[in-house]
Design a protein around this motif. Sequence first.
Motif, short mmCIF file in Angstrom:
data_model
loop_
_atom_site.label_atom_id
_atom_site.label_comp_id
_atom_site.label_asym_id
_atom_site.label_seq_id
_atom_site.Cartn_x
_atom_site.Cartn_y
_atom_site.Cartn_z
N ALA A 110 0.84 -1.20 0.00
CA ALA A 110 0.00 0.00 0.00
C ALA A 110 0.87 1.25 0.00
O ALA A 110 0.58 2.23 -0.70
CB ALA A 110 -0.93 -0.02 1.22
N LEU A 111 1.96 1.19 0.76
CA LEU A 111 2.87 2.34 0.86
C LEU A 111 3.56 2.59 -0.48
O LEU A 111 3.73 3.75 -0.89
CB LEU A 111 3.90 2.07 1.97
CG LEU A 111 4.73 3.27 2.45
CD1 LEU A 111 3.83 4.39 2.94
CD2 LEU A 111 5.68 2.83 3.58
N VAL A 112 3.94 1.53 -1.15
CA VAL A 112 4.56 1.65 -2.48
C VAL A 112 3.60 2.37 -3.43
O VAL A 112 3.96 3.34 -4.09
CB VAL A 112 4.93 0.25 -3.06
CG1 VAL A 112 5.26 0.34 -4.55
CG2 VAL A 112 6.11 -0.35 -2.30
N LEU A 165 -2.11 0.49 -9.47
CA LEU A 165 -2.38 1.85 -8.99
C LEU A 165 -2.97 1.84 -7.58
O LEU A 165 -3.62 0.88 -7.17
CB LEU A 165 -3.36 2.55 -9.93
CG LEU A 165 -2.83 2.92 -11.31
CD1 LEU A 165 -3.97 3.36 -12.22
CD2 LEU A 165 -1.77 4.02 -11.23
N SER A 166 -2.79 2.93 -6.86
CA SER A 166 -3.39 3.06 -5.53
C SER A 166 -4.90 3.21 -5.68
O SER A 166 -5.37 3.75 -6.68
CB SER A 166 -2.81 4.27 -4.79
OG SER A 166 -3.45 5.45 -5.25
N PRO A 167 -5.68 2.73 -4.68
CA PRO A 167 -7.14 2.85 -4.77
C PRO A 167 -7.59 4.31 -4.95
O PRO A 167 -8.56 4.57 -5.64
CB PRO A 167 -7.63 2.29 -3.44
CG PRO A 167 -6.49 1.50 -2.88
CD PRO A 167 -5.23 2.08 -3.45
N GLN A 202 -10.19 5.88 -7.57
CA GLN A 202 -11.42 6.56 -7.12
C GLN A 202 -11.55 7.96 -7.70
O GLN A 202 -12.64 8.41 -8.01
CB GLN A 202 -11.44 6.65 -5.58
CG GLN A 202 -11.87 5.36 -4.90
CD GLN A 202 -11.36 5.26 -3.48
OE1 GLN A 202 -11.04 6.27 -2.86
NE2 GLN A 202 -11.27 4.05 -2.96
N GLN A 203 -10.41 8.63 -7.84
CA GLN A 203 -10.45 10.01 -8.32
C GLN A 203 -10.51 10.11 -9.85
O GLN A 203 -10.75 11.19 -10.39
CB GLN A 203 -9.21 10.77 -7.78
CG GLN A 203 -9.31 11.03 -6.27
CD GLN A 203 -7.95 11.35 -5.65
OE1 GLN A 203 -6.95 11.51 -6.34
NE2 GLN A 203 -7.91 11.44 -4.33
#
Lengths: 156, 156
Positions: free
Chosen positions: B50-52, B110-112, B116-117
Amino acid sequence: MKIKIITVGKTRKNHWQLAEQDYLKRIQRYCELQFIFTKEASQETLRNDALVKETEAIEIRKKIEAGEFVIALDQRGKTLSSEELAEFLQDKTVQGRSRFCFIIGGPLGLSPEICQQADLVLALSKMTLPHELAKIVLLEQIYRAFTIMHGEKYHK
Amino acid sequence: MKIKIITVGKTRKNHWQLAEQDYLKRIQRYCELQFIFTKEASQETLRNDALVKETEAIEIRKKIEAGEFVIALDQRGKTLSSEELAEFLQDKTVQGRSRFCFIIGGPLGLSPEICQQADLVLALSKMTLPHELAKIVLLEQIYRAFTIMHGEKYHK
């Protein structure tokens, strides 16, 4: 395990050839992989899409051997995740199938008969892919399936 | 129309670079196309997926400009056929959107928050594609979308 990939028409562009060779090297660590190219029918001479596909199908059939598990690639086929494809191949192997034959059509795709006679019709994407790129995506999925089956770490 | 493609991490292999350049040339006939590479975060240093992804998201956000229609690529996203994607881009253009920003994540995706955005989360395939191959498939679909929008004949 033996995997054969039949494509209608040769790989022309240099970068696709290089990508194929790269995957070939990586996949050969896990199985015997063979590329077969069949003749592309002339759309200009035949002037009929169905006839082009049937003509190409005759050449494809000559290359399918008895006992092979045949997987035709078509965008209207079944969509599987990479993990589901790995599991599918694993299950077939457990059931005693060891020779797989993937078929990728030419510019117009495969004839309906080839798809009907196949053991599985697989869609790599809902999107249309030219046959050279479809082969690359398939090679990636075969390579990925082996890393999944062997429990190896592989970049997502 | 202006299209920007952000990818996390550079394209390393020569054959992917060559394929990208080939598509760049073909697509530039229709629009302004820009490739942007953001920094890949170190999985070894951060030791947390998640941090990555969050670290990589910070770099991605810096490259998104106001007014861009953002399309994040994720295999859990919406699947569209090539024709549907062409129609989607066409519709957005008619609605006055002329700048599109596609985002492809790094090895972990990709990060969630980025998804979302985004204005659209698009899946090229249900199958997992490494980011370099995802970019090639995306370029093929962008090129194909332009030939569809212009009513040009292009090999299936």
